[in-house]
Enzyme design. Sequence first.
Site, mmCIF file in Angstrom:
data_model
loop_
_atom_site.group_PDB
_atom_site.id
_atom_site.type_symbol
_atom_site.label_atom_id
_atom_site.label_comp_id
_atom_site.label_asym_id
_atom_site.label_seq_id
_atom_site.Cartn_x
_atom_site.Cartn_y
_atom_site.Cartn_z
ATOM 1 C CB SER A 225 -0.928 -0.061 1.218
ATOM 2 O OG SER A 225 -1.896 0.949 1.159
ATOM 3 C CG HIS B 237 -4.340 -0.990 -0.560
ATOM 4 N ND1 HIS B 237 -4.072 -0.907 0.774
ATOM 5 C CD2 HIS B 237 -4.877 -2.219 -0.755
ATOM 6 C CE1 HIS B 237 -4.441 -2.026 1.373
ATOM 7 N NE2 HIS B 237 -4.924 -2.846 0.469
ATOM 8 C CG ASP C 299 -5.667 -5.619 2.863
ATOM 9 O OD1 ASP C 299 -6.116 -6.711 3.246
ATOM 10 O OD2 ASP C 299 -5.739 -5.217 1.679
#
Lengths: 192, 277
Positions: free
Chosen positions: A17, A44, A137
């Site tokens: 991310s 992401h 995540d």
Amino acid sequence: MAQDSLRRQRLVVIGGSAGSLEIVLSIVAGLPALPHAAVLIVLHRKQSADSVLLGLLAGRTSLPVREVEDKDPLVPGGIYLAPPDYHLLLEGRHQFSLDDSEKVHHSRPSIDVSFESAAYAYGADTIGILLSGANADGAEGLLRIKERGGDTLVQDPATAEVYYMPQQALLLHPGHRVVAGNQLHQALLEYL
Amino acid sequence: MNPTETAIIKEEELDQLLLELAEQYGYDFSHYARASLRRRVNRLLIVDRFPSFAELLYHLRNNASYLKRFVEEITVNVTEMFRDPHAYRIIRTQVLPVLATHPFIRIWHAGCATGEEVYSMAIMLQEAGLLHKSLLYATDINPAVVEQARLGIFPMRHMKQYSENYIASGGTREFSDYYTAKYDWAKFDDRFKKRMITATHNLVSDRSFNEFQLILCRNVLIYFDKTLQDQALQLFDESLEKLGFLVLGTKENIRFSGIAHKYAPIAEKEKIWRKIA
């Protein structure tokens, strides 16, 4: 040749991310031909930035890079990118599928979803790599890969632009291999 | 229980569940994409706090009323207004002008979920001066969402995003003129609803029911395996006039299906095709 074809096919799944883009590019840069592995990248990202990322990746490698569409085949030697706004799953070992169900950790694609699906399809043949990021995540998914006997690598939080994501994975399970960001390319080659 | 455990339900258990659903209730999910379906069932086990798969199965067998919730939760009903605004822009600029030449326009939103895309289309038809001669058929497997689509009442908190999508799709009016805000809800103008027909329709088992000039089925086929995708595309082909338009989700494709040779792309990336044969 006959022996070669019996070698197990591996799946490398890379999740990242905030702050992970440069590391992803450095991992992919200069990868040799991969007759026995495919690489799946789940980042992401903003929906509008899709073609930019694809171009950046393609610029760093001679391996074919493709943003996945529904039911695309997974072919060894390829680098695959999860499309924005969909979760990416595996249907068995040779086919992708997409899913636009609820976000996980406020994210779609979710790294957990792809990691878990990869662990389910590829078991001990999975290699999971979790990079820099600002949310949790990927931690659960990486543990699933570990539980199924796969290899798991985490970017050393001290070398991550945003330490939170790799740190969460290590808090959940301290047994992942910790590697400095600039060493991940080399570390990955050991498994391929 | 670990909420993200993937292996709570075994493959043979999932098979048994699908078999019983088909036999007892006539819902055939056997050709749904397996990985996604497994996630949905696992999620339901957790959300509805079933201690085991056996409990879920028992509950389904003995409570016909639970079936409704099961179908609602197993199918994915994510949608938004003017989702992927680029696709709407092309419909606005390249598809509607062609439809305008017809005396009467029939459009099918297959798998419409809660109806946000149907209202988006109705707004574009209105702006193109075509709504009065259009009928929008909105269908979904899930009775609960079809009812929501019929009402045309959507959460107020999404309107800012929808308004941005609308502008990105080429909309030039004041988006808020199309609905009345009441507390947390936005109720869309009744003139849209008057041109809509909502019904349940199962793409697995139900037949073609009319002929259309435009069929939209976006982010529905991703939940099907290739066999069922092909079957659904055949159904769309049977339901589409020659020179009609087919619109799928931006990551879906007809490329490897049996109908591919009859269609020419209008917009490759936005997944809009025209039936040429």
